[in-house]
Design a protein around this motif. Sequence first.
Motif, PDB file in Angstrom:
ATOM      1  N   MET A 152       0.745  -1.103  -0.018  1.00  0.00           N
ATOM      2  CA  MET A 152       0.071  -0.021  -0.086  1.00  0.00           C
ATOM      3  C   MET A 152       0.853   1.226  -0.189  1.00  0.00           C
ATOM      4  O   MET A 152       0.688   2.013  -0.597  1.00  0.00           O
ATOM      5  N   THR A 153       2.064   1.416   0.622  1.00  0.00           N
ATOM      6  CA  THR A 153       2.773   2.217   0.688  1.00  0.00           C
ATOM      7  C   THR A 153       3.745   2.712  -0.546  1.00  0.00           C
ATOM      8  O   THR A 153       3.783   3.766  -1.048  1.00  0.00           O
ATOM      9  N   SER A 154       4.162   1.452  -1.212  1.00  0.00           N
ATOM     10  CA  SER A 154       4.624   1.666  -2.499  1.00  0.00           C
ATOM     11  C   SER A 154       3.960   2.357  -3.441  1.00  0.00           C
ATOM     12  O   SER A 154       4.150   3.256  -4.271  1.00  0.00           O
ATOM     13  N   LYS A 155       2.551   2.244  -3.472  1.00  0.00           N
ATOM     14  CA  LYS A 155       1.607   2.919  -4.253  1.00  0.00           C
ATOM     15  C   LYS A 155       1.544   4.660  -4.258  1.00  0.00           C
ATOM     16  O   LYS A 155       1.456   5.219  -5.111  1.00  0.00           O
ATOM     17  N   ALA A 156       1.996   4.953  -2.921  1.00  0.00           N
ATOM     18  CA  ALA A 156       2.132   6.352  -2.880  1.00  0.00           C
ATOM     19  C   ALA A 156       3.383   6.973  -2.860  1.00  0.00           C
ATOM     20  O   ALA A 156       3.412   8.218  -3.021  1.00  0.00           O
ATOM     21  N   LEU A 157       4.431   6.138  -2.824  1.00  0.00           N
ATOM     22  CA  LEU A 157       5.786   6.694  -3.331  1.00  0.00           C
ATOM     23  C   LEU A 157       5.952   7.011  -4.578  1.00  0.00           C
ATOM     24  O   LEU A 157       5.250   6.467  -5.652  1.00  0.00           O
ATOM     25  N   PRO A 158       7.067   7.807  -4.799  1.00  0.00           N
ATOM     26  CA  PRO A 158       7.399   8.293  -6.457  1.00  0.00           C
ATOM     27  C   PRO A 158       7.967   6.738  -6.914  1.00  0.00           C
ATOM     28  O   PRO A 158       8.185   5.952  -6.258  1.00  0.00           O
ATOM     29  N   GLU A 159       7.945   6.758  -8.387  1.00  0.00           N
ATOM     30  CA  GLU A 159       8.324   5.685  -9.288  1.00  0.00           C
ATOM     31  C   GLU A 159       9.880   5.441  -8.757  1.00  0.00           C
ATOM     32  O   GLU A 159      10.585   6.288  -8.932  1.00  0.00           O
ATOM     33  N   GLY A 160      10.371   4.187  -8.560  1.00  0.00           N
ATOM     34  CA  GLY A 160      11.530   3.733  -8.366  1.00  0.00           C
ATOM     35  C   GLY A 160      12.008   4.224  -7.183  1.00  0.00           C
ATOM     36  O   GLY A 160      13.254   4.435  -6.902  1.00  0.00           O
ATOM     37  N   ALA A 161      11.090   4.256  -6.088  1.00  0.00           N
ATOM     38  CA  ALA A 161      11.502   4.502  -4.508  1.00  0.00           C
ATOM     39  C   ALA A 161      12.679   3.844  -4.125  1.00  0.00           C
ATOM     40  O   ALA A 161      12.742   2.496  -4.553  1.00  0.00           O
ATOM     41  N   CYS A 162      13.382   4.347  -3.266  1.00  0.00           N
ATOM     42  CA  CYS A 162      14.560   3.709  -2.601  1.00  0.00           C
ATOM     43  C   CYS A 162      14.191   2.970  -1.326  1.00  0.00           C
ATOM     44  O   CYS A 162      15.180   2.652  -0.691  1.00  0.00           O
TER      45      CYS A 162
END
Length: 556
Positions: free
Chosen positions: A398-408
């Motif tokens: 769920m968090t990955s959907k709100a993060l920028p693309e290619g988040a670190c």
Amino acid sequence: MALGLFRVCLVVVTAIINHPLLFPRENATVPENEEEIIRQMQAHQEKLQLEQLRLEEEVARLAAEKEAEKEALERLAEEGQQQNESRAAWDLWSTLCMILFLVIEVWRQDHQDAPSPECLGADEDELPGLEGAPLRGLTLPSKATLDHFYERCIRGVPADAPRTREFVEGFVDDLLEALRSLCSRDTDMEVEDFIGVASMYENWQVNKPLLCDLFVPFMPPEPYRFHPELWCSSRSVPLDRQGYGQIKVVRADDDTLGCICGKTKLGEDMLCLLHGKNNVVRPGSEAKDPLCVGDSPYLDTMRVLKWFQTALTRAWHRINHKYEFDLAFGQLDTPGSLKIRFRSGKFMPFNLIPVIQYDDSDLYLVSHLTREPCAGSPPSSTDWLLSFAVYERHFLRMTSKALPEGACHLSCLQIASFLLSKQSRLTGPSRLSDYHLKTALLHLLVARRPAAWKAEQLDARLHELLCFLEKSLLEKKLHHFFIGNCKVPEAMGLPEAIRRAEPLNLFRPFVLQRRLYRKTVDSFYEMLKNAPALISEYSLHIPSDHGSLPSKAVIL
């Protein structure tokens, strides 16, 4: 007239008769006796006055003595009160001095030769940019070095994960189907479909060989059911039991306690999870062992272990003719720790973990016990460890959907996990684990804005993750992310008992086990010290992490 003369004559006669001269001589002593009486009365009056004076003096003396005695008692009471106050003050000061001495001693042992952290002031709500020289002044590799290392050593590892997952899941499906075919729906446990958890299904697996962790929920046959009881539902629970739960076997119809072995006929290869093999209750017969009647109604993890291993062995023997490899138990004390050994000598480990679902949530109770060195006194065989692995996977997704693309964020976790695994091989395992790294990352994910996790912020976020872990180690406090954390989104669907529970400190054992704490802190700083050399070495040369099958593996 005659009457008047008569009255005058009568008065004259009376006067003559009463004249003193007419009385006899002996009556002349009356005045003398009267004077004597007067003298006696005066003497008696003088005695009475003297006696009165004496009595007054006696009363005055008694009053003085009473007053003196009262003053003495008051003086003694005041002295006693002063003594009590001085004694209480002395006891208070003695207690304060003792507490101060203990605090100084604890501080001296905890902070002697310890670093002076510069990032301890950061709160989770306000995490400032960690400036200065934290982490004992140790520096991490530059962003360019980290990017090069990640591209060469880590990025390719998750690329092999889908193929590994597909192979393991296909085999496990076949194995569990064979297990179900050997079980009776009326008398045996009902095994449900597996659930993939942990790093392999969260896309941050970095160490080889790749390891799949699979939950296998199971349920009792009707009319029985499992009733999990969490530690937070009871007011008096020891600290080492927090984070655990117990599972009571109850009847679904009348919610009374019951055991399956006393109502159904089990096969020779089946084992009662409550009463074991030697004290099974048969219908219409009395128990030979009194423990069968008075035994605890709570599910036993050790018997679950034996049942699950026995069931897996029987299922493998049913389908082993279809495969050209061997299946072995990797660890004898862990249920479902399996290894597929190919004829070429390579092997593929995976874990099948029997679990029980808590109500209708994604919270599961795990059967086997942790084997960490600082777990303190081991919990009893009826204590089941709570696992939030499914919630963790959902939260990261769920968090990955709100993060920028290619988040670190996963890249930070992969690099930290890589450094920790290499350090464990150099100096031996410590209390610090990948789960602590992931917990620290989850806390940072809710504390930082999504824009802070851009790919170009890899070095800054990795530095922050290690600083957060350092702060937690020095404070001996790392709270569980889900238990009692009001910052977890309500959309996660956590049970209300978990949301209202007191926060659980994962570093609580460090408070008492100083030697293990010192070893963990030293290992952490040694990892930071070796990080530049390790990253540089593995960027140029990637050694093979595949090993051989341990000689203690048990072939099924």
